[in-house]
Design an enzyme around this catalytic site. Structure first.
Site, short mmCIF file in Angstrom:
data_model
loop_
_atom_site.label_atom_id
_atom_site.label_comp_id
_atom_site.label_asym_id
_atom_site.label_seq_id
_atom_site.Cartn_x
_atom_site.Cartn_y
_atom_site.Cartn_z
CG ASN A 12 -3.47 -40.54 29.53
OD1 ASN A 12 -4.17 -41.54 29.44
ND2 ASN A 12 -3.81 -39.48 30.26
CG PHE A 13 -3.48 -45.82 25.32
CD1 PHE A 13 -2.23 -45.24 25.11
CD2 PHE A 13 -3.63 -47.17 25.00
CE1 PHE A 13 -1.16 -45.98 24.61
CE2 PHE A 13 -2.57 -47.91 24.48
CZ PHE A 13 -1.33 -47.33 24.29
CE LYS A 14 -5.40 -37.07 28.07
NZ LYS A 14 -5.61 -35.64 28.03
CG HIS A 96 -4.80 -36.84 33.73
ND1 HIS A 96 -5.72 -36.04 33.10
CD2 HIS A 96 -3.74 -36.93 32.89
CE1 HIS A 96 -5.24 -35.67 31.92
NE2 HIS A 96 -4.04 -36.20 31.76
CD GLU A 144 -0.54 -33.70 31.58
OE1 GLU A 144 -0.08 -34.31 30.62
OE2 GLU A 144 -1.69 -33.91 32.03
CB ILE A 149 -4.94 -30.98 28.47
CG1 ILE A 149 -3.91 -31.00 29.60
CG2 ILE A 149 -5.41 -32.40 28.15
CD1 ILE A 149 -4.41 -31.59 30.91
N GLY A 184 -0.34 -30.68 24.94
CA GLY A 184 -0.13 -30.20 23.59
C GLY A 184 1.15 -30.67 22.92
CB ALA A 205 -3.09 -38.00 25.53
CB SER A 206 -4.54 -35.68 21.46
OG SER A 206 -3.78 -34.58 21.86
O1 G3P Z 1 -2.00 -37.07 30.06
C1 G3P Z 1 -1.54 -36.38 28.94
C2 G3P Z 1 -2.29 -35.18 28.66
O2 G3P Z 1 -3.24 -34.73 29.51
C3 G3P Z 1 -1.86 -34.29 27.58
O3 G3P Z 1 -2.77 -34.52 26.57
O4 G3P Z 1 -3.54 -34.59 24.27
O5 G3P Z 1 -2.41 -32.54 25.14
O6 G3P Z 1 -1.08 -34.60 24.73
P1 G3P Z 1 -2.42 -34.03 25.10
#
Ligand code: G3P
Length: 227
Positions: A12-14, A96, A144, A149, A184, A205-206
């Site tokens: 997810n590129f957010k 989301h 999630e 997150i 995470g 994402a991150s």
């Molecule tokens: O959509 C993916 C997400 O919400 C998780 O984000 O940055 O914890 O990988 P992250």
């Protein structure tokens, strides 16, 4: 997700600046390069404004970050499924934690996506919501916990019981839905743990979208699940 092979890593590129506009294209191309080296699917979800340019640039599945259930016509500001198909989308995230929807709207969007042939990943924040989402029969449910997150603390390693408990509850209502987990996820060990706990992939994402070396991160994520 029968045409998207499993396991899957969905990125997810957010709204990260490092994954916006032309940078979204570069990131998607990096994801595609790694996907071609390994035996699993990588799905990318850029911002809606970037979906068209990204889908023109890569052959891996491009997902929208959201879709509304509205029909063509008098729906100002909505994300129209038909437009996503025209833009080259293969599927969409729904609900989301950063863009939650009401249950009835999730259901309407799911039925619309089915008609349009779009894959659907419904994100869920706890076991009960996961069961509700699974009973609506999406292509996938992505579990999630919101508090993890963007934390860099992996749900699969720090709260494995959430994944196992949720997998069991989901399977009681839906034997076929693909189960992903996220929040995470940052390393190959996190991905390995997620798969061992009964999920069929991850939504993250991150770790990738904010990295200045996304290819290296993706290889690290994928190495333990290499066949
Ligand atoms: O959509 C993916 C997400 O919400 C998780 O984000 O940055 O914890 O990988 P992250």
């Amino acid at each position: 997700m029968d045409k998207i092979s499993l396991p899957v890593i969905a990125v997810n590129f957010k709204t990260y600046p490092q994954a916006t506009g032309e940078k979204a294209v570069l990131l998607a191309q990096a994801c595609e390069k790694v996907a071609n080296e390994y035996d699993f699917s990588v799905v990318v979800a850029p911002q809606i404004a970037d979906v068209y340019r990204v889908s023109k640039a890569v052959d891996i599945p491009v997902f929208s970050q959201h879709m509304d259930s509205g029909e063509p016509g008098r729906f100002t500001g909505h994300v129209l499924g038909e437009a996503l198909v025209e833009a080259g989308c293969s599927g969409t995230l729904l609900n989301h934690s950063e863009n939650r929807m009401q249950l009835a709207d999730i259901e309407m969007s799911l039925r619309k996506a089915e008609k349009l042939g779009l894959y659907t990943i419904v994100c869920t924040n706890n076991p009960l919501v996961s069961v509700a989402a699974a009973s609506l029969n999406p292509s996938a449910v992505a579990v999630e916990p919101p508090e993890l997150i963007g934390s860099g603390i992996s749900v699969s390693q720090s709260q494995p019981e959430i994944i196992t408990g949720t997998v069991d509850k989901i399977r009681a209502v839906n034997k076929d839905v693909v189960i992903l987990c996220g929040a995470g996820i940052s390393t190959g060990e996190d991905v390995k743990a997620a798969i061992e706990l009964g999920s069929q992939g991850v939504l993250l994402a991150s770790a990738v979208a904010k990295s200045d070396k996304p290819e290296a991160i993706l290889r690290d994520l994928a190495d333990p699940i290499r066949k």
